[in-house]
Write a protein that holds these residues in place. Structure first.
Motif, PDB file in Angstrom:
ATOM      1  N   GLN A  56      -2.676  22.116   7.221  1.00  0.00           N
ATOM      2  CA  GLN A  56      -1.810  22.865   6.322  1.00  0.00           C
ATOM      3  C   GLN A  56      -0.848  23.814   7.044  1.00  0.00           C
ATOM      4  OE1 GLN A  56      -2.041  22.808   2.735  1.00  0.00           O
ATOM      5  NE2 GLN A  56      -4.153  22.430   2.223  1.00  0.00           N
ATOM      6  N   PHE A  57      -0.746  23.704   8.361  1.00  0.00           N
ATOM      7  CA  PHE A  57       0.202  24.560   9.070  1.00  0.00           C
ATOM      8  C   PHE A  57       1.639  24.122   8.830  1.00  0.00           C
ATOM      9  CE2 PHE A  57       1.310  21.579  12.430  1.00  0.00           C
ATOM     10  CZ  PHE A  57       0.216  20.732  12.469  1.00  0.00           C
ATOM     11  N   LYS A  58       1.805  22.937   8.273  1.00  0.00           N
ATOM     12  CA  LYS A  58       3.156  22.497   7.936  1.00  0.00           C
ATOM     13  C   LYS A  58       3.112  21.874   6.548  1.00  0.00           C
ATOM     14  CE  LYS A  58       2.372  18.001  10.040  1.00  0.00           C
ATOM     15  NZ  LYS A  58       2.560  17.157  11.197  1.00  0.00           N
ATOM     16  N   SER A  59       4.264  21.872   5.873  1.00  0.00           N
ATOM     17  CA  SER A  59       4.327  21.170   4.600  1.00  0.00           C
ATOM     18  C   SER A  59       4.458  19.689   4.901  1.00  0.00           C
ATOM     19  CB  SER A  59       5.541  21.651   3.811  1.00  0.00           C
ATOM     20  OG  SER A  59       5.481  23.059   3.650  1.00  0.00           O
ATOM     21  N   LEU A  60       3.717  18.886   4.170  1.00  0.00           N
ATOM     22  CA  LEU A  60       3.758  17.447   4.425  1.00  0.00           C
ATOM     23  C   LEU A  60       4.735  16.782   3.464  1.00  0.00           C
ATOM     24  CD1 LEU A  60      -0.078  16.942   4.800  1.00  0.00           C
ATOM     25  CD2 LEU A  60       1.604  16.874   6.633  1.00  0.00           C
ATOM     26  N   PRO A  61       5.560  15.864   3.957  1.00  0.00           N
ATOM     27  CA  PRO A  61       6.551  15.229   3.081  1.00  0.00           C
ATOM     28  C   PRO A  61       5.895  14.166   2.197  1.00  0.00           C
ATOM     29  CG  PRO A  61       6.654  14.231   5.228  1.00  0.00           C
ATOM     30  CD  PRO A  61       5.572  15.284   5.299  1.00  0.00           C
ATOM     31  N   THR A  62       6.543  13.891   1.084  1.00  0.00           N
ATOM     32  CA  THR A  62       6.069  12.777   0.258  1.00  0.00           C
ATOM     33  C   THR A  62       6.900  11.551   0.598  1.00  0.00           C
ATOM     34  OG1 THR A  62       7.634  13.451  -1.416  1.00  0.00           O
ATOM     35  CG2 THR A  62       5.366  14.224  -1.674  1.00  0.00           C
ATOM     36  N   LEU A  92       0.835  -1.215   0.000  1.00  0.00           N
ATOM     37  CA  LEU A  92       0.000   0.000   0.000  1.00  0.00           C
ATOM     38  C   LEU A  92       0.865   1.258   0.000  1.00  0.00           C
ATOM     39  CD1 LEU A  92      -2.889  -0.932   2.421  1.00  0.00           C
ATOM     40  CD2 LEU A  92      -3.127  -0.244   0.028  1.00  0.00           C
ATOM     41  N   LEU A  93       1.968   1.222   0.772  1.00  0.00           N
ATOM     42  CA  LEU A  93       2.859   2.376   0.802  1.00  0.00           C
ATOM     43  C   LEU A  93       3.451   2.634  -0.581  1.00  0.00           C
ATOM     44  CD1 LEU A  93       4.750   1.936   4.197  1.00  0.00           C
ATOM     45  CD2 LEU A  93       3.269   3.840   3.551  1.00  0.00           C
ATOM     46  N   LYS A  94       3.798   1.550  -1.252  1.00  0.00           N
ATOM     47  CA  LYS A  94       4.371   1.704  -2.597  1.00  0.00           C
ATOM     48  C   LYS A  94       3.323   2.251  -3.561  1.00  0.00           C
ATOM     49  CE  LYS A  94       7.842  -1.793  -1.802  1.00  0.00           C
ATOM     50  NZ  LYS A  94       8.097  -3.229  -1.837  1.00  0.00           N
ATOM     51  N   PHE A  95       2.101   1.810  -3.382  1.00  0.00           N
ATOM     52  CA  PHE A  95       1.022   2.330  -4.230  1.00  0.00           C
ATOM     53  C   PHE A  95       0.822   3.821  -3.962  1.00  0.00           C
ATOM     54  CE2 PHE A  95      -3.459   3.446  -4.805  1.00  0.00           C
ATOM     55  CZ  PHE A  95      -3.550   3.244  -6.179  1.00  0.00           C
ATOM     56  N   ALA A  96       0.875   4.188  -2.689  1.00  0.00           N
ATOM     57  CA  ALA A  96       0.698   5.595  -2.326  1.00  0.00           C
ATOM     58  C   ALA A  96       1.794   6.446  -2.956  1.00  0.00           C
ATOM     59  CB  ALA A  96       0.735   5.742  -0.809  1.00  0.00           C
ATOM     60  N   ARG A  97       2.997   5.894  -3.000  1.00  0.00           N
ATOM     61  CA  ARG A  97       4.129   6.610  -3.586  1.00  0.00           C
ATOM     62  C   ARG A  97       3.862   6.909  -5.057  1.00  0.00           C
ATOM     63  NH1 ARG A  97       9.181   3.183  -2.715  1.00  0.00           N
ATOM     64  NH2 ARG A  97       8.493   2.032  -4.523  1.00  0.00           N
ATOM     65  N   PHE A  98       3.283   5.922  -5.716  1.00  0.00           N
ATOM     66  CA  PHE A  98       2.964   6.085  -7.136  1.00  0.00           C
ATOM     67  C   PHE A  98       1.869   7.145  -7.325  1.00  0.00           C
ATOM     68  CE2 PHE A  98      -0.050   4.753 -10.466  1.00  0.00           C
ATOM     69  CZ  PHE A  98       0.747   4.974 -11.587  1.00  0.00           C
ATOM     70  N   SER A  99       0.847   7.054  -6.465  1.00  0.00           N
ATOM     71  CA  SER A  99      -0.300   7.945  -6.682  1.00  0.00           C
ATOM     72  C   SER A  99      -0.022   9.369  -6.241  1.00  0.00           C
ATOM     73  CB  SER A  99      -1.531   7.388  -5.964  1.00  0.00           C
ATOM     74  OG  SER A  99      -1.212   7.196  -4.618  1.00  0.00           O
ATOM     75  N   GLN A 100       1.022   9.602  -5.437  1.00  0.00           N
ATOM     76  CA  GLN A 100       1.302  10.971  -4.990  1.00  0.00           C
ATOM     77  C   GLN A 100       2.142  11.741  -6.004  1.00  0.00           C
ATOM     78  OE1 GLN A 100       3.774  10.532  -1.490  1.00  0.00           O
ATOM     79  NE2 GLN A 100       5.588  10.275  -2.725  1.00  0.00           N
ATOM     80  N   PRO A 134       1.941  13.152  -8.924  1.00  0.00           N
ATOM     81  CA  PRO A 134       1.533  14.448  -9.482  1.00  0.00           C
ATOM     82  C   PRO A 134       1.575  15.584  -8.463  1.00  0.00           C
ATOM     83  CG  PRO A 134      -0.142  12.743  -9.866  1.00  0.00           C
ATOM     84  CD  PRO A 134       0.889  12.156  -8.991  1.00  0.00           C
ATOM     85  N   PHE A 135       1.577  15.256  -7.163  1.00  0.00           N
ATOM     86  CA  PHE A 135       1.497  16.294  -6.132  1.00  0.00           C
ATOM     87  C   PHE A 135       2.847  16.626  -5.511  1.00  0.00           C
ATOM     88  CE2 PHE A 135      -2.441  13.788  -6.070  1.00  0.00           C
ATOM     89  CZ  PHE A 135      -3.344  14.759  -6.446  1.00  0.00           C
ATOM     90  N   LYS A 136       3.905  16.034  -6.045  1.00  0.00           N
ATOM     91  CA  LYS A 136       5.180  16.124  -5.356  1.00  0.00           C
ATOM     92  C   LYS A 136       5.973  17.336  -5.837  1.00  0.00           C
ATOM     93  CE  LYS A 136       9.130  13.273  -4.246  1.00  0.00           C
ATOM     94  NZ  LYS A 136       9.698  11.940  -4.264  1.00  0.00           N
ATOM     95  N   THR A 137       6.520  18.130  -4.869  1.00  0.00           N
ATOM     96  CA  THR A 137       7.380  19.250  -5.262  1.00  0.00           C
ATOM     97  C   THR A 137       8.813  18.743  -5.346  1.00  0.00           C
ATOM     98  OG1 THR A 137       7.975  19.902  -3.022  1.00  0.00           O
ATOM     99  CG2 THR A 137       5.931  20.833  -3.904  1.00  0.00           C
ATOM    100  N   GLN A 138       9.689  19.593  -5.890  1.00  0.00           N
ATOM    101  CA  GLN A 138      11.090  19.197  -6.025  1.00  0.00           C
ATOM    102  C   GLN A 138      11.745  18.947  -4.673  1.00  0.00           C
ATOM    103  OE1 GLN A 138      13.187  22.067  -8.384  1.00  0.00           O
ATOM    104  NE2 GLN A 138      13.289  20.633 -10.110  1.00  0.00           N
ATOM    105  N   GLU A 139      11.313  19.731  -3.651  1.00  0.00           N
ATOM    106  CA  GLU A 139      11.940  19.570  -2.332  1.00  0.00           C
ATOM    107  C   GLU A 139      11.384  18.384  -1.556  1.00  0.00           C
ATOM    108  OE1 GLU A 139      10.298  23.362  -2.371  1.00  0.00           O
ATOM    109  OE2 GLU A 139      11.830  24.124  -0.992  1.00  0.00           O
ATOM    110  N   GLY A 140      10.463  17.658  -2.171  1.00  0.00           N
ATOM    111  CA  GLY A 140       9.960  16.471  -1.489  1.00  0.00           C
ATOM    112  C   GLY A 140       8.773  16.735  -0.583  1.00  0.00           C
ATOM    113  N   PHE A 141       8.015  17.829  -0.823  1.00  0.00           N
ATOM    114  CA  PHE A 141       6.795  18.067  -0.046  1.00  0.00           C
ATOM    115  C   PHE A 141       5.572  17.865  -0.936  1.00  0.00           C
ATOM    116  CE2 PHE A 141       9.864  20.778   2.283  1.00  0.00           C
ATOM    117  CZ  PHE A 141       9.732  20.220   3.545  1.00  0.00           C
TER     118      PHE A 141
END
Lengths: 210, 712
Positions: B448-454, B418-426, B428-435
């Motif tokens: 949204q008070f913090k940036s969430l990591p991918t 499931l984690l690997k699937f989540a990695r795939f599905s995220q 399009p939402f991933k920034t260069q810095e990994g958020f």
């Protein structure tokens, strides 16, 4: 370390910790020598505010809006041999001196004097036997509380009081012992420290040799 | 907690109210810092740990002998003319007291502070019976004037400002007071309450100790109201829980040495009163007082038999568990308990004030263990709160999703897929810095008070082979426990670790069958799943083959070493005994070989994770490591919670946000260029918060700082 030295260290520790609880400490070689000190405290203090109706001559209002005593009152119950010289000296200055019937003075008295049986160096406390209701009231309803403590009676720690307390609390069918450490205090309003919320506004320790 | 709070949703709204109370926030913030300082000063004079242990042992012993102590106290007290009552519950206690008042036709009742009377709602009953009840402790009187409950066990009115107090007192006397003159405000109580003391017909007090050996009870107060209440009226009633029974004066005085120090940073309270027997009453017909002691059971005799929960009776009601609680600091006592406040309040609410309330309240623990560390009775408060969650999950129920999470976590392969699937599905939402970017506000607004990591492109377990090595003659062999967050989000932490270990000639293996440590499911009250996961890990890592099991997550380290035995007993003995957190392993066991490192001029501060500081007792090692390779730059409150708390930040984002805000303020004040920590969760939280603020401060694991300074 000799036992005299140990006791001297305890006295120093007691003085330091009692001062930290806002006690004012004065040392004398005998109670007679302490009397002028007590008279001067009494003389300088503002007259006691009457916090309740009492049939007595009243002076101008005090800082909290209550009428004040015209004749200052000192209560000194169960003071033993110290009582007579104290009474004489205070009465000469025009103060009223009582050693019983304190329920008639619940509106407040200027000074209450009591004997402390033990001191506790670790916490700067005095142990007072307050089985006698007048002694208890004298330490509660006064503006200035004076406790008389002998240096030889200072114990090291709170825990070291266990046997003393056990025997005090078994002495009579009913017992009431108080550890007193400084004036009545509170920090209930914004955690700002304040003294004199119900009991004494000031606490004075008379520390005697022997 | 007010009675209208029925659901988690109500509770969250209720929390918002406190979070928006600027006065409360400022007061509690200052208190949290001041308390530590004053406590430390008075604890430096005694052997605190030893005394706390003695209190714990003595109270445990008393608890085992509760009935004998009760019988002894009763016998001794009756010998001295005291009337001893025993109430099975709150209602009965209130009725006993009301009937004494009735017998004397007494209408004017004085009270000194008693948490037990709060527990039974005694005032309500007496007022119902037509009595006028006056609380004489200043704080209690102030909240009584406002018809509020206490917000702290020792400082019941800590939530009130001088302005509110000046207004309330003005209403009593009709005068106008200067709110800045607190000394004068205090004297209003002196004047107003003296008459009440004089006219009171019955005095009601609590008791801090009930000493069986000669039927003595002790009361500690600062204001002197306790002595007035027990002296002036003819009748005195002391109300005490059965848990206050102790055998002797030694126990009482030991507790008395710790209690005021832990409560308010005082060596002792201004008055401590010891009473036995019906003493002198100068104006009575018979010259004797009438003295009653009412012992309250209210479930206590049952709790006393519980092997785990009986330790709640070590509580001396000092309130310290609230003083150090990061959540209390944000939301205050009305939100952190029903009557009893703080960590102990979350637990006692279950027993005294209902499972429904407890089910909601027990969620609001971030699991930082600060309370356990400070408790005057050494109570394992976090564990008990976890157990309350387990109990209420069973009895009150929990959402379907939680059980679903449990099913997934129990099956490592499914969880990792499931984690690997989540990695795939995220992607399009991933920034260069990994958020993660652009989360829909409607769903994630409060987060949204913090940036969430991918999730990382490749998990550690997928790149382990690239970093694996075999040493000819290693000085020791360790198994690496990766933990989910480092395995799937921050594999770079573990890569840095591999580099350091190789350089120091330490052989590292990564047993791949290992799974999540199980702490998150414990937080979700999935006890069976947590046990199952513990077994999987103990099986996956054959502890006998290794000198140590090292993890770079302080929470995993704490869970693996301290909690596994609670689930699977002896099965984990060898495994748990070999677990080490990174900082103490690196600093104390491996020890930096300084010929391998450069020392940089980078200014580096530290965040010491809750589980590292409290559960593992590791404070100096991270600082020492930093100082050897960079410029260690201290910041204030280095060991205070960052607000992550695993699943806590997802459950209570509002509180988590405020805790993080505090942490970031401290980092900024230190002017460090980098902050390091020993936990992926804290890394995620602090990095996310700083990124959201556009800060340039770097956030890394300590292992990365060390690896960055290895000579090339």
């Amino acid at each position: 370390m000799s036992s005299a030295q140990t006791q001297a260290n305890l006295v120093d520790l007691y003085k330091e910790k009692a001062a930290a609880t806002a006690c004012q400490i004065a040392e004398f070689s005998s109670f007679e020598e302490a009397i002028p000190h007590l008279l001067s405290l009494m003389e300088k203090k503002a007259p006691c505010e009457l916090l309740y109706e009492e049939d007595v001559e009243k002076g101008p209002k005090g800082p909290n809006g209550c009428p004040t005593r015209v004749q200052k009152v000192v209560a000194a119950p169960q003071l033993g041999e110290y009582y007579e010289p104290l009474k004489k000296a205070f009465e000469e200055k025009g103060y009223k001196v009582v050693d019983s019937g304190l329920r008639h003075y619940l509106a407040g008295i200027d000074m209450g004097i009591a004997l402390a049986e033990k001191g506790i160096a670790q916490s700067g406390s005095c142990m007072v036997n307050t089985n006698n209701e007048d002694t208890r009231l004298a330490t509660m309803i006064c503006e200035f509380s004076v406790l008389v403590l002998k240096k030889s009676q200072i114990m090291p720690t709170v825990l070291s009081m266990a046997d003393v307390l056990r025997s005090e609390m078994s002495a009579s069918p009913a017992n009431y012992i108080t550890f007193i450490s400084g004036p009545s205090r509170t920090a209930d309003i914004e955690r700002v420290g304040a003294v004199g919320v119900h009991g004494p506004l000031e606490m004075h320790i008379v520390l005697l040799e022997g | 907690m007010k009675d209208s709070v029925k659901t988690s949703k109500d509770y969250k709204e209720y929390l918002e109210e406190a979070l928006n109370d600027q006065f409360l926030r400022k007061t509690l913030d200052k208190f949290a810092v001041d308390y530590r300082v004053s406590r430390e000063a008075v604890f430096s004079e005694i052997d605190g740990r030893d005394l706390i242990k003695k209190v714990a042992d003595a109270k445990d012993n008393a608890c085992r002998h509760m009935e004998e102590l009760y019988a002894k106290f009763k016998e001794e007290a009756e010998k001295r003319g005291v009337i001893v009552h025993r109430a099975k519950d709150a209602k009965e206690a209130n009725e006993i007291i009301a009937s004494i008042a009735k017998k004397h036709e007494a209408k004017k009742i004085l009270k000194s502070k008693s948490m037990t009377a709060e527990e039974t709602h005694l005032n309500h009953k007496l007022i119902e019976e037509g009595c006028e009840v006056t609380e004489t402790d200043l704080g209690e009187w102030l909240i009584q004037l406002r018809h509020e409950g206490p917000s702290h066990m020792v400082m019941p009115a800590i939530h009130l400002s001088r302005y509110q107090v000046a207004d309330d007192l003005g209403k009593v006397t009709g005068e106008k007071y200067d709110p800045e003159d607190i000394q004068r405000l205090v004297k209003v109580a002196r004047v107003e309450l003296r008459g009440k003391f004089i006219e009171g017909e019955i005095g009601i007090s609590g008791a801090n100790f009930c000493i069986a050996e000669n039927g003595t009870f002790g009361i500690a107060t600062n204001e002197g109201n306790g002595r007035m209440v027990t002296t002036l009226p003819k009748v005195h009633i002391a109300l005490a829980g059965l848990d206050k029974l102790i055998p002797d004066f030694e126990t009482a005085l030991t507790a008395l040495t710790v209690l005021p120090r832990n409560a308010t940073g005082q060596r002792i309270t201004a008055n401590v009163t010891f009473i036995n027997g019906a003493g002198e009453y100068a104006i009575g017909e018979d010259n004797r007082k009438e003295l009653h002691v009412v012992f309250l059971d209210n479930g206590r005799s049952e709790i006393a038999k519980d092997p785990l929960f009986s330790q709640v009776f070590r509580c001396v009601r000092c309130g310290a568990c609230a003083n150090v609680c990061p959540v209390f600091r944000m939301v205050g006592g009305h939100k952190m308990g029903h009557i009893y406040i703080g960590a102990i309040g979350l637990i006692l609410t279950y027993f005294f004030h209902g499972k429904d309330k407890a089910a909601i309240l027990a969620q609001n623990c971030i699991g930082c263990e600060a309370c356990k560390d400070i408790c005057a009775g050494g109570i394992d408060l976090p564990r008990l709160i976890t157990e309350i969650r387990n109990k209420t999950a069973k009895e009150v129920g929990q959402p379907m999703q939680v059980a679903f999470v449990g099913k997934i976590m129990q099956n490592r392969k499914l969880f990792h897929r499931l984690l690997k699937f989540a990695r795939f599905s995220q992607k399009p939402f991933k920034t260069q810095e990994g958020f993660v970017r652009h989360l829909p506000d409607a769903l994630f607004g409060k987060h949204q008070f913090k940036s969430l990591p991918t999730l990382a492109d490749k998990a550690f377990r997928e790149i382990y082979a690239e970093h694996a090595y075999t040493l000819e003659n290693p000085k020791m062999r360790v198994a690496l426990f990766a933990g989910c967050a480092q395995d799937f989000i921050f594999p770079e932490h573990l890569v840095a670790f591999m580099k350091l270990m190789k350089a120091h000639n330490v052989q590292v293996d990564f047993p791949e069958e290992q799974t999540c440590c199980g702490l998150p499911v414990q937080m979700l009250a999935l006890k069976e799943v947590a046990a199952d996961i513990a077994r999987q890990n103990v099986k996956a890592i054959d502890a006998s083959k290794y000198d140590y099991i090292v993890t770079l997550c302080a929470s995993c380290a704490s869970h693996l070493s301290h909690n596994y035995k609670n689930f699977i007993g002896d099965e984990c003995r060898e495994f748990s005994s070999k677990v080490k957190d990174f900082s103490s392993f690196m600093n104390d066991v491996v020890k930096l070989d300084m010929s391998l490192f450069n020392k940089s001029a980078e200014k580096v501060t530290v965040h010491i994770p809750c589980h590292q500081a409290r559960s593992l007792g590791v404070m100096e090692q991270p600082r020492n490591l930093i100082g050897q390779v960079a410029e260690y730059t201290p910041s204030k409150e280095e060991a205070s919670c960052c607000g992550f708390g695993g699943t806590y930040s997802a459950k209570f984002p509002e509180v988590s946000k405020e805790l993080l805000g505090n942490k970031i303020r401290r980092i900024e004040e230190s002017q460090a260029e980098r902050i390091v920590t020993d936990c992926p969760g804290c890394t995620m939280q602090i990095r996310g918060g700083l990124h959201k603020k556009g800060s340039k401060v770097r956030v890394t694991h300590i292992a990365e700082l060390l690896a960055d300074n290895l000579k090339k």
